[in-house]
Structure formats: C-alpha cells, structure tokens
Design a protein around this motif. Structure first.
Motif, PDB file in Angstrom:
ATOM      1  N   LEU A  64     -60.095  51.859 -30.142  1.00  0.00           N
ATOM      2  CA  LEU A  64     -59.981  50.817 -31.159  1.00  0.00           C
ATOM      3  C   LEU A  64     -60.341  51.358 -32.544  1.00  0.00           C
ATOM      4  CD1 LEU A  64     -61.486  47.753 -29.250  1.00  0.00           C
ATOM      5  CD2 LEU A  64     -59.077  48.198 -29.767  1.00  0.00           C
ATOM      6  N   VAL A  65     -61.302  52.255 -32.599  1.00  0.00           N
ATOM      7  CA  VAL A  65     -61.664  52.882 -33.881  1.00  0.00           C
ATOM      8  C   VAL A  65     -60.507  53.739 -34.385  1.00  0.00           C
ATOM      9  CG1 VAL A  65     -63.209  54.524 -35.000  1.00  0.00           C
ATOM     10  CG2 VAL A  65     -64.135  52.831 -33.414  1.00  0.00           C
ATOM     11  N   ALA A  68     -57.867  51.556 -35.683  1.00  0.00           N
ATOM     12  CA  ALA A  68     -58.216  51.028 -36.999  1.00  0.00           C
ATOM     13  C   ALA A  68     -57.915  52.041 -38.097  1.00  0.00           C
ATOM     14  CB  ALA A  68     -59.697  50.643 -37.024  1.00  0.00           C
ATOM     15  N   ILE A  71     -54.146  52.060 -38.572  1.00  0.00           N
ATOM     16  CA  ILE A  71     -53.687  50.854 -39.278  1.00  0.00           C
ATOM     17  C   ILE A  71     -53.999  50.958 -40.766  1.00  0.00           C
ATOM     18  CG2 ILE A  71     -54.108  48.380 -39.550  1.00  0.00           C
ATOM     19  CD1 ILE A  71     -54.578  48.307 -36.486  1.00  0.00           C
ATOM     20  N   ALA A  72     -55.218  51.410 -41.085  1.00  0.00           N
ATOM     21  CA  ALA A  72     -55.610  51.522 -42.491  1.00  0.00           C
ATOM     22  C   ALA A  72     -54.799  52.593 -43.213  1.00  0.00           C
ATOM     23  CB  ALA A  72     -57.099  51.834 -42.588  1.00  0.00           C
ATOM     24  N   TRP A  97     -60.854  46.780 -44.892  1.00  0.00           N
ATOM     25  CA  TRP A  97     -61.429  45.716 -44.077  1.00  0.00           C
ATOM     26  C   TRP A  97     -60.414  44.598 -43.835  1.00  0.00           C
ATOM     27  CZ3 TRP A  97     -64.872  44.320 -40.721  1.00  0.00           C
ATOM     28  CH2 TRP A  97     -65.131  42.958 -40.513  1.00  0.00           C
ATOM     29  N   CYS A  99     -57.057  44.693 -43.833  1.00  0.00           N
ATOM     30  CA  CYS A  99     -55.931  45.033 -42.951  1.00  0.00           C
ATOM     31  C   CYS A  99     -56.382  45.255 -41.508  1.00  0.00           C
ATOM     32  CB  CYS A  99     -55.163  46.239 -43.480  1.00  0.00           C
ATOM     33  SG  CYS A  99     -56.017  47.817 -43.374  1.00  0.00           S
ATOM     34  N   VAL A 100     -57.543  45.904 -41.316  1.00  0.00           N
ATOM     35  CA  VAL A 100     -58.018  46.184 -39.963  1.00  0.00           C
ATOM     36  C   VAL A 100     -58.497  44.907 -39.283  1.00  0.00           C
ATOM     37  CG1 VAL A 100     -59.769  47.378 -38.587  1.00  0.00           C
ATOM     38  CG2 VAL A 100     -58.604  48.580 -40.443  1.00  0.00           C
ATOM     39  N   SER A 101     -59.323  44.126 -39.968  1.00  0.00           N
ATOM     40  CA  SER A 101     -59.827  42.888 -39.367  1.00  0.00           C
ATOM     41  C   SER A 101     -58.691  41.904 -39.132  1.00  0.00           C
ATOM     42  CB  SER A 101     -60.898  42.260 -40.253  1.00  0.00           C
ATOM     43  OG  SER A 101     -60.361  41.916 -41.529  1.00  0.00           O
ATOM     44  N   SER A 103     -55.554  42.654 -38.555  1.00  0.00           N
ATOM     45  CA  SER A 103     -54.717  43.142 -37.464  1.00  0.00           C
ATOM     46  C   SER A 103     -55.348  42.850 -36.106  1.00  0.00           C
ATOM     47  CB  SER A 103     -54.482  44.651 -37.623  1.00  0.00           C
ATOM     48  OG  SER A 103     -53.770  44.926 -38.807  1.00  0.00           O
ATOM     49  N   TYR A 104     -56.619  43.153 -35.969  1.00  0.00           N
ATOM     50  CA  TYR A 104     -57.284  42.919 -34.683  1.00  0.00           C
ATOM     51  C   TYR A 104     -57.485  41.422 -34.433  1.00  0.00           C
ATOM     52  CZ  TYR A 104     -58.074  47.867 -33.812  1.00  0.00           C
ATOM     53  OH  TYR A 104     -57.892  49.198 -33.543  1.00  0.00           O
TER      54      TYR A 104
END
Length: 425
Positions: A64-65, A68, A71-72, A97, A99-101, A103-104
């Motif tokens: 997941l990291v 992230a 994605i960023a 923050w 885009c990652v938050s 997206s998840y």
C-alpha cells in the motif's frame, strides 16, 4: 511415531502432519530419512507457504505504501507542485495527501462500504461487488492451495478454468431441463472438466515423472486454442453471431441470487464458502489430507512410511482441478451468462496462484486473500473513475504484495523483526 507401518516419516513430514519432531528420541531422530533436495521453484513456494501471518500483513502494508508512491508520482497536481517544492513545500505535500487519501478512500468506497450513501444497505452494495469478483478467485485459489500443500505445483489454472467453463457452458445452453436439476448437472459437468484436465497432469507426473509445472503451463495454451477453435464451430458458437462466442445460457442453468440483484451475490459464493470448509476439513481432519500434507512436506519419507505417493499426487491434482474448474463454472453461469468467449477466464487462473500464495495455502487464508483481491478489483474501478488513477496501479499493489511475501527475510529486515522459530527463510 509413524502414521502407517510403524516406520518414521522424517522430521519435515512429521511436522507438516501436525506431529512434534522434538518428541522423537534423539537416537530415533538420527535414523529419520533426510528431506529431498528441492529445486529453486519448489524451495521458494515452500518458504512462502510456511511463512507466518504477520509477514503477510506487513507485506500488504508495504504494498500500500508503494502504491501510494506510485499514485503520487503519476498525479498531475503533484508533478506541477514539485517544480517549486523548495519555495512552497506545503503545496506539494498537500497535493500528495489529497491524491493518495482520495484514491484509497475511493478504493474503500468502491470495494467495502460507500459511506457517501445515507442508506447502510445501499452502502454495502460495494462489498457485494467485491464478493462477486472474489468468488472465482477463492475457488481457484483453494484448488491451487490443495496442490501446493501436496507438493504439486499446479500452474495450469487458466486451462482448468477454461475447461470448467466450456463443459458447464455447453450443458447450460444445450439443455433446458428442470430448474434445479439443470443447474446441478451444469455445475457437475464443469467440475468434471477441470478435474479431468488436472487429473491428466497428475497421472503423467505419477506414471512418467513429467514435470507438472511445464505440463500445466503447456496445457493452458492447448486448451485456450482448442476452445477458441470450438467457438468458431457449430459445437460452441452461437448460430446468431459471426463472432466466436457461445449462445446465452438457459435461465434454468444460471446461478440464482441469494441477495437482491444489486448486490451481485449469488449461490456461487455460498458454494465457495462450503468449499472452504470442505478443504479445511480435508487437509486437517481426513486421512487423505494427512497423506497429502505428509507427501507435500517430504515425499521420500512418506513413501518410506507406506504412503502411495503417486496416488496422492493424482488425487491432489484431481481435487485441485475440480476446485479451479468451479471458477470457470462461476464465470459462465454467474457472470457471463449471455455467452462466453475464449477470454472467459479473465486472468483468474493466474491470479489464483497469487491468492493461494497470499493465503499461505491455508483454506481460510485463501478465502480472505480472495476477498482482499476482490476489494482491490471492485474498488480499483471506483478509484479510476473518481480519482483518475490508472487501474494498473491496483495491479502493481497486488504484485508488490506477492513480491514481499516471496521475500519474508526482506520484510523482517524492514520492520526489524526476529526470525520466527521453525520458519524457513
């Protein structure tokens, strides 16, 4: 101390069968047969299978990291703010923050619970979609896991899914009998198709010593092109279409819903749960399951103990093929009911290997791994639509999970974890 004939089966086989090697007197332990040499593929799969649950969870966290970061790095806003990072670093950090938050969050909404809906029952439709994607993965993953636990590496999931789909689909569109009977017969024929193909591999391995990895991979191509050919002949092709597609399934042969239609949960999921219980009982409670585990841990020691290893190999492959074949049955009777093509497997055959590895080849581990991958698949489409994130990013997360599961020492090094006792690194 032996399961049969009073002959010890070896330390590895005893441990895999649930017996404690430390309880064997030292003089007896010295006479136990040594475990056979394993090739690189076998050693890797055994190491993955024998890892602990904590390593699996941490591998998901790392994946997941990594997702992230991906994605960023591909987000246009992050890329634009990176140009003046040293002037206003908070802009880039805020963009990362967001885009990652986002997206998840979209992944969770699309795959588990859509909290934007006021009605909780409507919000849970997301989980229903995930279960729909997960069901064939669970069934096929169980099949691969049973083979792995028996020391056989079934890489032929694609071919067995296609065989199950072709057999079940043929019955489904050619015979319109009583509702329940038609469905049962179609399912049984699909299971037969997968079991026959995998059983052929088991016989070849048992009688000729053929390498099951190579044979199953080659049979994937054979079955794929045979099905593609059959879909262009009157045997399987829809007479109303010029494309290589089968006729639609009769209504009496389609899996019926166990929840309202908008949840996309049909009787196939109930059967997948039943298969998980059955596999758990098979491997932990039954005589054949004991033999499978013993052979999977140390085939040479099992043979010394009086176990007919060749029969176990064949039985394991048949059971594996039946379970994988059910994934094909689900595809034609529960998903693509308007007609199937040679692409009906949708990558399930290969993804099932990933699910089996993630679940450590334990039935309930495979079940939850299948649910996780179903969430990834259902939520990935929502993430793509809501955040414009490429669906391939989800595939990268899945691949990284397996990458780190295959390297437990690396996971332990990253998190500074001690080496578990008795775990092969």
């Amino acid at each position: 101390m032996s399961p049969a004939g009073g002959v010890p089966v070896g330390e590895t086989g005893m441990a895999g069968a649930g017996l404690d090697p430390e309880s064997i007197p030292p003089e007896e332990r010295a006479r136990l047969p040594k475990p056979p040499e394993r090739g690189p593929i076998g050693s890797t799969l055994i190491a993955i299978r024998d890892g602990n649950a904590l390593t699996t969870i941490l591998a998901v966290v790392i994946a997941l990291v990594v997702g992230a970061i991906l994605i960023a790095a591909t987000n246009p806003t992050v890329q634009s703010t990176a140009g003046y990072f040293f002037a206003r670093p908070t802009d880039m950090l805020s963009a990362i923050w967001a885009c990652v938050s986002g997206s998840y969050l979209a992944l969770f909404q699309g795959g588990v619970y859509d909290f934007s809906q006021a009605n909780p029952l409507v919000a849970l439709q997301s989980l229903g979609h995930s279960i729909g994607f997960a069901t064939p993965l669970i069934a096929a993953g169980l099949g691969i896991a049973v083979a792995f636990r028996s020391g056989v590496f079934n890489i032929g999931g694609q071919g067995q899914v296609l065989m199950g789909a072709a057999f079940a689909g043929y019955v489904g569109f050619t015979w319109d009998g009583p509702p329940i009977i038609t469905l049962i017969v179609a399912v049984l024929f699909g299971l037969l198709g997968g079991g026959l193909l995998a059983g052929l591999v088991g016989v070849l391995k048992a009688r000729t010593g053929a390498n099951e990895v190579i044979v199953t991979i080659m049979l994937n191509y054979v079955v794929y092109y045979l099905l593609d050919f059959a879909l262009q002949t009157p045997l399987l092709q829809d007479p109303k279409s010029v494309n290589p597609i089968s006729p639609p399934e009769n209504a009496n042969a389609i899996f019926f819903n166990v929840l309202p239609a908008e949840y996309h949960v049909n009787i196939g999921f109930v059967l997948a749960i039943a298969a998980t219980f059955a596999c758990s009982w098979l491997l932990s409670r039954s005589s054949i399951g004991f033999k499978m585990r013993a052979v999977g841990e140390n085939a040479r020691a099992a043979r010394v103990a009086g176990i007919e290893v060749d029969r176990v190999f064949t039985a394991a492959m048949v059971i594996s093929g039946v379970l994988v074949g059910f994934a094909g049955v689900y595809q034609v009777l529960g998903t693509t009911t308007t007609g199937f093509t040679s692409g009906v497997d949708a990558g399930i055959g290969f993804n099932a290997i990933t699910v089996a590895l993630l679940g450590r080849s334990r039935p309930w581990g495979v079940f939850w791994a299948g649910i996780l991958f179903g969430v990834f698949q259902a939520g990935g489409y929502t993430m793509q639509a809501a955040q414009n994130v490429d669906i391939n990013a989800v595939q990268v997360v899945q691949s990284v999970i397996v990458l780190f599961i295959a390297a437990p020492p690396l996971v332990r090094w990253i998190f500074r974890l001690p080496q578990p006792k008795g775990v092969v690194a």
